[in-house]
Design a protein around this motif. Structure first.
Motif, PDB file in Angstrom:
ATOM      1  N   ALA A  71       0.839  -1.204   0.000  1.00 32.81           N
ATOM      2  CA  ALA A  71       0.000   0.000   0.000  1.00 32.81           C
ATOM      3  C   ALA A  71       0.874   1.254   0.000  1.00 32.81           C
ATOM      4  CB  ALA A  71      -0.928   0.002   1.212  1.00 32.81           C
ATOM      5  N   LYS A  72       1.957   1.212   0.768  1.00 36.93           N
ATOM      6  CA  LYS A  72       2.877   2.362   0.795  1.00 36.93           C
ATOM      7  C   LYS A  72       3.554   2.525  -0.567  1.00 36.93           C
ATOM      8  CE  LYS A  72       6.668   4.325   3.446  1.00 36.93           C
ATOM      9  NZ  LYS A  72       7.784   4.458   2.541  1.00 36.93           N
ATOM     10  N   ASN A  73       3.972   1.416  -1.165  1.00 41.86           N
ATOM     11  CA  ASN A  73       4.620   1.485  -2.474  1.00 41.86           C
ATOM     12  C   ASN A  73       3.655   1.977  -3.552  1.00 41.86           C
ATOM     13  OD1 ASN A  73       7.032   0.613  -1.441  1.00 41.86           O
ATOM     14  ND2 ASN A  73       6.863  -1.463  -2.213  1.00 41.86           N
ATOM     15  N   ASP A  74       2.375   1.619  -3.423  1.00 38.30           N
ATOM     16  CA  ASP A  74       1.377   2.054  -4.404  1.00 38.30           C
ATOM     17  C   ASP A  74       1.207   3.576  -4.388  1.00 38.30           C
ATOM     18  OD1 ASP A  74       0.983  -0.542  -5.195  1.00 38.30           O
ATOM     19  OD2 ASP A  74      -0.880  -0.814  -4.053  1.00 38.30           O
ATOM     20  N   ARG A  75       1.465   4.194  -3.240  1.00 38.69           N
ATOM     21  CA  ARG A  75       1.350   5.654  -3.149  1.00 38.69           C
ATOM     22  C   ARG A  75       2.547   6.374  -3.766  1.00 38.69           C
ATOM     23  NH1 ARG A  75      -0.650   4.107   2.001  1.00 38.69           N
ATOM     24  NH2 ARG A  75       1.326   4.620   2.988  1.00 38.69           N
ATOM     25  N   GLU A  76       3.648   5.650  -3.921  1.00 35.64           N
ATOM     26  CA  GLU A  76       4.848   6.239  -4.520  1.00 35.64           C
ATOM     27  C   GLU A  76       4.681   6.304  -6.032  1.00 35.64           C
ATOM     28  OE1 GLU A  76       7.741   7.282  -2.967  1.00 35.64           O
ATOM     29  OE2 GLU A  76       6.819   6.868  -1.011  1.00 35.64           O
ATOM     30  N   GLU A  77       5.176   7.388  -6.612  1.00 34.64           N
ATOM     31  CA  GLU A  77       5.086   7.517  -8.067  1.00 34.64           C
ATOM     32  C   GLU A  77       5.976   6.494  -8.755  1.00 34.64           C
ATOM     33  OE1 GLU A  77       6.151  10.859 -11.345  1.00 34.64           O
ATOM     34  OE2 GLU A  77       5.058  11.516  -9.574  1.00 34.64           O
ATOM     35  N   LEU A  82      14.821  -1.010  -3.825  1.00 38.14           N
ATOM     36  CA  LEU A  82      14.712  -1.466  -2.439  1.00 38.14           C
ATOM     37  C   LEU A  82      13.244  -1.516  -2.009  1.00 38.14           C
ATOM     38  CD1 LEU A  82      16.113  -2.289   0.181  1.00 38.14           C
ATOM     39  CD2 LEU A  82      16.185   0.136   0.790  1.00 38.14           C
ATOM     40  N   GLN A  83      12.478  -0.486  -2.357  1.00 36.20           N
ATOM     41  CA  GLN A  83      11.064  -0.468  -2.003  1.00 36.20           C
ATOM     42  C   GLN A  83      10.297  -1.601  -2.696  1.00 36.20           C
ATOM     43  OE1 GLN A  83      10.519   3.637  -3.178  1.00 36.20           O
ATOM     44  NE2 GLN A  83       9.895   4.174  -1.088  1.00 36.20           N
ATOM     45  N   ARG A  84      10.694  -1.937  -3.892  1.00 33.42           N
ATOM     46  CA  ARG A  84      10.006  -3.013  -4.618  1.00 33.42           C
ATOM     47  C   ARG A  84      10.366  -4.393  -4.083  1.00 33.42           C
ATOM     48  NH1 ARG A  84      11.496   0.040  -9.446  1.00 33.42           N
ATOM     49  NH2 ARG A  84      12.975  -1.610  -9.853  1.00 33.42           N
ATOM     50  N   THR A  85      11.546  -4.539  -3.479  1.00 32.24           N
ATOM     51  CA  THR A  85      11.934  -5.842  -2.926  1.00 32.24           C
ATOM     52  C   THR A  85      11.504  -6.011  -1.471  1.00 32.24           C
ATOM     53  OG1 THR A  85      14.135  -5.024  -2.321  1.00 32.24           O
ATOM     54  CG2 THR A  85      13.906  -6.096  -4.481  1.00 32.24           C
ATOM     55  N   ASN A  86      11.179  -4.919  -0.797  1.00 33.05           N
ATOM     56  CA  ASN A  86      10.780  -4.993   0.611  1.00 33.05           C
ATOM     57  C   ASN A  86       9.578  -5.899   0.884  1.00 33.05           C
ATOM     58  OD1 ASN A  86      12.836  -3.487   1.687  1.00 33.05           O
ATOM     59  ND2 ASN A  86      11.688  -1.580   1.722  1.00 33.05           N
ATOM     60  N   PRO A  87       8.551  -5.962   0.010  1.00 33.81           N
ATOM     61  CA  PRO A  87       7.416  -6.846   0.316  1.00 33.81           C
ATOM     62  C   PRO A  87       7.777  -8.326   0.382  1.00 33.81           C
ATOM     63  CG  PRO A  87       6.784  -5.244  -1.354  1.00 33.81           C
ATOM     64  CD  PRO A  87       8.274  -5.114  -1.146  1.00 33.81           C
ATOM     65  N   VAL A  88       8.932  -8.702  -0.134  1.00 34.74           N
ATOM     66  CA  VAL A  88       9.388 -10.091  -0.037  1.00 34.74           C
ATOM     67  C   VAL A  88      10.462 -10.208   1.043  1.00 34.74           C
ATOM     68  CG1 VAL A  88      10.544 -11.974  -1.264  1.00 34.74           C
ATOM     69  CG2 VAL A  88       8.816 -10.597  -2.437  1.00 34.74           C
ATOM     70  N   PHE A 124      10.466 -17.591  -1.306  1.00 34.94           N
ATOM     71  CA  PHE A 124       9.669 -18.077  -2.442  1.00 34.94           C
ATOM     72  C   PHE A 124       8.175 -17.901  -2.176  1.00 34.94           C
ATOM     73  CE2 PHE A 124      13.624 -20.517  -3.035  1.00 34.94           C
ATOM     74  CZ  PHE A 124      13.926 -20.099  -4.322  1.00 34.94           C
ATOM     75  N   GLY A 125       7.755 -18.194  -0.959  1.00 39.53           N
ATOM     76  CA  GLY A 125       6.342 -18.044  -0.600  1.00 39.53           C
ATOM     77  C   GLY A 125       5.876 -16.604  -0.691  1.00 39.53           C
ATOM     78  N   TYR A 126       6.665 -15.687  -0.134  1.00 38.96           N
ATOM     79  CA  TYR A 126       6.271 -14.275  -0.182  1.00 38.96           C
ATOM     80  C   TYR A 126       6.407 -13.714  -1.591  1.00 38.96           C
ATOM     81  CZ  TYR A 126       5.840 -14.528   4.809  1.00 38.96           C
ATOM     82  OH  TYR A 126       5.442 -14.890   6.072  1.00 38.96           O
ATOM     83  N   TRP A 127       7.376 -14.217  -2.348  1.00 40.14           N
ATOM     84  CA  TRP A 127       7.458 -13.796  -3.751  1.00 40.14           C
ATOM     85  C   TRP A 127       6.207 -14.245  -4.502  1.00 40.14           C
ATOM     86  CZ3 TRP A 127       7.184 -16.700  -8.179  1.00 40.14           C
ATOM     87  CH2 TRP A 127       7.377 -15.993  -9.365  1.00 40.14           C
ATOM     88  N   TYR A 128       5.737 -15.472  -4.253  1.00 37.64           N
ATOM     89  CA  TYR A 128       4.543 -15.978  -4.927  1.00 37.64           C
ATOM     90  C   TYR A 128       3.322 -15.112  -4.597  1.00 37.64           C
ATOM     91  CZ  TYR A 128       0.637 -18.934  -6.218  1.00 37.64           C
ATOM     92  OH  TYR A 128      -0.538 -19.391  -6.757  1.00 37.64           O
ATOM     93  N   LEU A 129       3.172 -14.766  -3.318  1.00 39.22           N
ATOM     94  CA  LEU A 129       2.050 -13.901  -2.945  1.00 39.22           C
ATOM     95  C   LEU A 129       2.156 -12.541  -3.622  1.00 39.22           C
ATOM     96  CD1 LEU A 129       1.725 -14.679   0.873  1.00 39.22           C
ATOM     97  CD2 LEU A 129       0.330 -15.566  -1.009  1.00 39.22           C
ATOM     98  N   GLN A 130       3.375 -12.035  -3.709  1.00 38.19           N
ATOM     99  CA  GLN A 130       3.602 -10.744  -4.376  1.00 38.19           C
ATOM    100  C   GLN A 130       3.276 -10.858  -5.864  1.00 38.19           C
ATOM    101  OE1 GLN A 130       4.081  -8.058  -2.887  1.00 38.19           O
ATOM    102  NE2 GLN A 130       4.830  -6.632  -4.391  1.00 38.19           N
ATOM    103  N   TRP A 131       3.684 -11.931  -6.470  1.00 36.07           N
ATOM    104  CA  TRP A 131       3.417 -12.160  -7.906  1.00 36.07           C
ATOM    105  C   TRP A 131       1.919 -12.227  -8.168  1.00 36.07           C
ATOM    106  CZ3 TRP A 131       1.524 -16.740 -10.302  1.00 36.07           C
ATOM    107  CH2 TRP A 131       1.609 -16.728 -11.702  1.00 36.07           C
ATOM    108  N   ARG A 132       1.193 -12.959  -7.294  1.00 31.99           N
ATOM    109  CA  ARG A 132      -0.270 -13.053  -7.433  1.00 31.99           C
ATOM    110  C   ARG A 132      -0.919 -11.674  -7.305  1.00 31.99           C
ATOM    111  NH1 ARG A 132      -3.551 -17.287  -7.065  1.00 31.99           N
ATOM    112  NH2 ARG A 132      -5.023 -16.052  -5.867  1.00 31.99           N
ATOM    113  N   ARG A 133      -0.421 -10.867  -6.402  1.00 29.89           N
ATOM    114  CA  ARG A 133      -0.987  -9.528  -6.211  1.00 29.89           C
ATOM    115  C   ARG A 133      -0.769  -8.687  -7.454  1.00 29.89           C
ATOM    116  NH1 ARG A 133       0.797  -4.522  -5.143  1.00 29.89           N
ATOM    117  NH2 ARG A 133      -0.606  -3.176  -3.978  1.00 29.89           N
ATOM    118  N   LYS A 134       0.409  -8.759  -8.028  1.00 34.03           N
ATOM    119  CA  LYS A 134       0.726  -7.963  -9.222  1.00 34.03           C
ATOM    120  C   LYS A 134      -0.103  -8.399 -10.422  1.00 34.03           C
ATOM    121  CE  LYS A 134       3.787  -5.266  -7.469  1.00 34.03           C
ATOM    122  NZ  LYS A 134       3.473  -3.868  -7.282  1.00 34.03           N
TER     123      LYS A 134
END
Length: 136
Positions: A71-77, A82-88, A124-134
């Motif tokens: 949600a924080k990253n979505d507010r960034e233009e 680093l911000q893109r890798t933080n969710p994993v 891998f698990g958190y990357w998968y969740l991130q991939w599904r979200r994207k």
């Protein structure tokens, strides 16, 4: 015409379900690792149950943290790398540290071997969740 709806929250219950399934799998893996190292079944079972509980709680917390970071990253233009890798990265570190701390408490025969599956599989698990979200 109905307002556009954000479907990101639709995946949260599914993500928590996947987190609990992963927690069960991690508990079974840790039970097997400790039993295979010639430790008695009760000791191996304690390690497996501790892993399940730790992973289940960690998944509940870390999936919500992942959502907040997103949600924080979505507010960034234009989020930085680093911000893109933080969710994993951040949820994976939380899960690994929590697993190590839990197994350090008396009762786990193979502390490092019990933590290793989390350290390897959590990203891998958190990357998968991130991939599904994207993809949503």
């Amino acid at each position: 015409m109905a307002p556009e709806q954000d479907h990101t929250d639709d995946f949260i219950p599914l993500q928590h379900l996947l987190g609990q399934v992963a927690a069960l799998a991690m508990g079974i893996i840790v039970l097997g690792v400790n039993y295979q190292q010639d430790h008695p079944l009760p000791d191996a079972a304690i390690a497996g149950v501790k892993q399940y509980v730790c992973s289940a709680i960690s998944a509940l917390i870390s999936i919500d943290i992942q959502q907040r970071i997103n949600a924080k990253n979505d507010r960034e233009e234009k989020p930085s790398l680093l911000q893109r890798t933080n969710p994993v990265t951040i949820p994976s570190l939380i899960s690994t540290v929590l697993a190590f701390a839990t197994h350090t408490i008396r009762g786990t025969p193979e502390t490092l071997l019990s933590t290793l599956p989390t350290a390897v599989m959590a990203p891998f698990g958190y990357w998968y969740l991130q991939w599904r979200r994207k993809r949503a």
